[in-house]
Design a protein around this motif. Structure first.
Motif, short mmCIF file in Angstrom:
data_model
loop_
_atom_site.label_atom_id
_atom_site.label_comp_id
_atom_site.label_asym_id
_atom_site.label_seq_id
_atom_site.Cartn_x
_atom_site.Cartn_y
_atom_site.Cartn_z
N GLN A 184 1.30 2.67 12.80
CA GLN A 184 1.48 1.97 11.61
C GLN A 184 2.21 0.61 11.95
O GLN A 184 1.88 -0.35 10.88
CB GLN A 184 2.26 2.72 10.77
CG GLN A 184 1.65 4.10 10.16
CD GLN A 184 2.41 5.09 9.50
OE1 GLN A 184 3.61 5.44 9.81
NE2 GLN A 184 1.96 5.34 8.24
N LEU B 58 0.73 -1.40 0.03
CA LEU B 58 -0.10 -0.01 -0.10
C LEU B 58 0.72 1.14 -0.03
O LEU B 58 0.30 2.40 0.25
CB LEU B 58 -0.86 -0.07 1.17
CG LEU B 58 -2.02 -1.03 1.17
CD1 LEU B 58 -2.52 -1.14 2.57
CD2 LEU B 58 -3.11 -0.85 0.23
N ASP B 59 2.27 1.04 -0.27
CA ASP B 59 2.95 2.22 -0.36
C ASP B 59 3.20 3.09 1.05
O ASP B 59 3.00 4.37 0.92
CB ASP B 59 2.78 3.28 -1.47
CG ASP B 59 3.09 2.65 -2.69
OD1 ASP B 59 4.18 1.97 -2.93
OD2 ASP B 59 2.17 2.60 -3.63
N ILE B 60 2.93 2.37 2.28
CA ILE B 60 2.86 2.97 3.49
C ILE B 60 4.17 2.93 4.18
O ILE B 60 4.66 1.93 4.28
CB ILE B 60 1.83 2.49 4.47
CG1 ILE B 60 0.53 2.49 3.92
CG2 ILE B 60 1.93 3.00 5.90
CD1 ILE B 60 -0.49 1.66 4.83
N SER B 61 4.99 4.37 4.18
CA SER B 61 6.26 4.28 4.91
C SER B 61 6.01 4.70 6.26
O SER B 61 4.80 5.42 6.41
CB SER B 61 7.09 5.32 4.13
OG SER B 61 6.29 6.50 3.79
N GLY C 273 -2.97 5.87 2.53
CA GLY C 273 -2.92 4.42 2.56
C GLY C 273 -2.83 3.97 4.16
O GLY C 273 -3.76 2.95 4.27
N GLU D 245 -0.97 8.32 -6.71
CA GLU D 245 0.01 7.24 -7.38
C GLU D 245 0.43 7.49 -8.65
O GLU D 245 1.71 7.28 -9.40
CB GLU D 245 -0.56 5.51 -7.39
CG GLU D 245 -0.57 5.07 -6.09
CD GLU D 245 -1.40 3.61 -6.12
OE1 GLU D 245 -1.12 2.87 -5.15
OE2 GLU D 245 -2.16 3.46 -7.07
N LEU E 240 0.98 9.99 -0.04
CA LEU E 240 0.49 8.56 -0.45
C LEU E 240 0.39 7.60 0.78
O LEU E 240 -0.56 7.14 1.16
CB LEU E 240 1.46 7.89 -1.54
CG LEU E 240 0.99 6.71 -2.11
CD1 LEU E 240 -0.49 6.93 -2.73
CD2 LEU E 240 1.79 6.48 -3.34
N ALA E 241 1.48 7.66 1.58
CA ALA E 241 1.64 6.87 2.71
C ALA E 241 0.53 7.11 3.92
O ALA E 241 0.13 6.24 4.47
CB ALA E 241 3.10 7.00 3.48
N ARG F 186 -6.04 8.35 -3.60
CA ARG F 186 -4.73 7.56 -3.75
C ARG F 186 -4.40 7.15 -5.16
O ARG F 186 -2.93 7.45 -5.63
CB ARG F 186 -4.86 6.11 -3.07
CG ARG F 186 -3.65 5.43 -3.05
CD ARG F 186 -4.02 3.94 -2.57
NE ARG F 186 -5.08 3.08 -3.29
CZ ARG F 186 -5.37 2.12 -3.00
NH1 ARG F 186 -5.09 1.44 -1.80
NH2 ARG F 186 -6.35 1.33 -3.68
#
Lengths: 409, 133
Positions: free
Chosen positions: A258, A249-252, B26, B118, B22-23, B114
């Motif tokens: 998190q 999900l591109d979650i950094s 998400g 992206e 984006l994070a 999102r």
């Protein structure tokens, strides 16, 4: 039977006490962004800390004296002071990060802002350091830290493609959208998170507190050789869960909530509740260990009375250091500095202090005057020298990489 | 004074902040999808932190003075980040109010922003200035 139980307890607390806020954050960050391609750095760090923890534990068992006590005597006050400043400074920064980490974990349970919680957490940690017994700090919090084993359960529940994960773990590679400097920065951070100096101070000073003797060396070795690698497995599980759930999900990862999300996804509320217990226990236990490590290192260097088995009024200066360290920690957190950023800094600066911490241990572990027949053998010396070279390279590379990559961002 | 990066610096900044946004998006998607598996305080903190992280990314990029010729990209990327931040704020409000009925609609909005983010991140990585995404 008593010895077996003692060994089992030691191993379990070593596992539960291995993970701290630095491991939680760094492993989740690395897993979400790089999958398991940096597992080698964690494995190297775990082997490294096993090597030096065994040496420092053996020194404590044979000489009855802790690391800084011997460093000053063996290397002189000047070198000892450099060693003290580096190692103690990093332990203090880690102490700040751990108290902030407890506040962040309690924030997730209460939804009360961590800025309102950290003063209470700081006072409670200090009260525990002042009043609680050493065995409570080591055993109770270490055992509760085992709740983080929920990450291992979650990993199996996720049902990953094990061969793919294994391939990632043994291949030197990075995702195409990441740069090599960032990859290297996280390798350094993972290595530093696994080899934090305070764990060695706490381990060896704890040996003196518990009055280890040469006959306790096998017990100490079992804690190190079995407990620490299993603790490292927890770290790798955290990275793997992040890689499987957050990565796609591109979650950094930039906050503690998190880190727990993969558990909620796989194990629901019960799993998340256990993970939250693990977060609080791991950070609280590490806060106590780092706080004590600051007190141990200063008191041992100056030759003051120290320890939890000594009456408070007899070890007044040791307890004054614990109070002072707690006030400094609260002062730093009061600046509203982000605890996760402090954690990242503490992990990177830990790597800089690694040679200062581990070189003296290698020297003392080779000194027959202190160690008698228990000096290092050739294999341990080879490993010790190898890791000393590695930690020196890592220490030199850490800050340039941190600046170059904007702390891995 | 706003920072004025060169073309390469703009790419780096835009990619970085779009990635952070984006994070955050998400995280909120995951949290809302799993709201039955999260304790109320956990959901509230998670959405609040995602909003804070997203707003910071949008503010940071908006405060950058784009280099010559990158104005279209700047407008497109900053608008996307600001739109995403607005949705994250609505998610946080709903989570703290316990307005679970609004979650499906919010999830749709989150997924929409999102997808847009992206595309932007992808185009920035391919060397575009972000104006074509």
């Amino acid at each position: 039977m008593k010895r077996v139980l003692s060994m089992a307890l030691g191993i379990l607390t070593a596992i539960g006490g291995f993970v701290d806020i630095g491991d939680l954050v760094t492993n989740a960050q690395a897993g979400a962004r790089f999958g398991l391609s940096l597992t080698w750095a964690t494995v190297a760090g775990v082997v490294g800390i096993c090597v030096f923890a065994e040496m420092s534990g053996r020194i404590a068992a044979v000489s009855g004296r802790a690391t800084f006590d011997l460093v000053r005597e063996r290397l002189g006050p000047g070198m000892g002071l450099v060693n003290l400043l580096g190692s103690m400074g990093v332990s203090l920064l880690t102490y700040v990060a751990e108290i902030g980490g407890v506040a962040l974990a309690v924030e997730l349970i209460s939804s009360v802002d961590y800025m309102l919680l950290f003063p209470i957490v700081g006072v409670v940690v200090w009260l525990v350091l002042w009043r609680a017994s050493f065995s409570f700090i080591e055993n109770a919090l270490g055992l509760l830290g085992l709740a983080l084993g929920v990450f291992v359960v979650a990993l199996f529940k996720l049902g990953p493609d094990w061969s793919h994960l294994a391939h990632q773990a043994v291949t030197v590679g990075k995702p195409s959208d990441e740069s090599w400097p960032t990859w290297s920065y996280y390798a350094v951070a993972l290595f530093g998170a696994a080899m934090t100096p305070f764990e060695v101070f706490f381990f060896s000073s704890g040996g003196v507190e518990e009055r280890w003797s040469a006959k306790d060396i096998p017990l100490m070795r079992s804690n190190v050789i079995i407990g620490f690698p299993l603790g490292g497995m927890l770290s790798i599980s955290i990275a793997a869960c992040a890689a499987l759930v957050l990565g796609p999900l591109d979650i950094s990862v930039s906050s503690l909530d998190q880190v727990g999300l993969p558990i909620a996804v796989t194990l629901g509320k019960l799993g998340l509740g256990i993970a939250l217990l693990g977060f609080v226990a791991a950070t609280f236990g590490a806060a106590c260990e780092t706080g004590l490590s600051v007190g141990y290192s200063i008191a041992q260097y100056f030759g003051w009375q120290w320890g939890k088995l000594v009456r408070t009024d007899v070890a007044a200066r040791f307890h004054a250091v614990l109070l002072g360290a707690s006030l400094v920690a609260l002062g730093l957190l009061a600046t509203a500095a982000d605890p996760v950023t402090i954690t990242e800094l503490s992990v990177v600066f830990s790597t800089i202090a690694l040679p200062l911490t581990y070189f003296p241990i290698l020297v003392v572990a080779n000194d027959r005057d202190y160690m008698g027949t228990h000096v290092n053998g050739p294999l341990l010396n080879a490993l010790g020298v190898f890791f000393l070279v590695v930690v020196t390279v890592v220490a030199v590379a850490a800050v340039p990489l941190m600046i170059w990559t904007h702390m891995g961002s | 004074m706003p920072r004025t990066p060169d073309g390469g610096g703009w790419h780096t900044d835009a990619s970085r902040y779009a990635g952070e946004e984006l994070a955050a998006v998400g995280t909120s998607i995951l949290a809302l999808r799993q709201d039955d598996d999260l304790y109320g305080p956990y959901l509230r903190v998670s959405t609040a932190k995602a909003e804070k992280s997203g707003s910071r990314a949008a503010d940071e990029l908006t405060s950058v003075q784009p280099p010559d010729g990158a104005r279209d990209g700047y407008d497109n990327v900053t608008t996307a980040l600001e739109d995403a931040s607005d949705v994250l704020t609505d998610v946080r409000l709903a989570a703290w109010e316990g307005n679970t009925a609004s979650y499906p609609a919010l999830l749709q909005r989150l997924e929409k922003v999102r997808d847009r983010l992206e595309q932007i991140v992808q185009s920035l990585q391919q060397g575009s200035d972000g104006s074509t995404a």
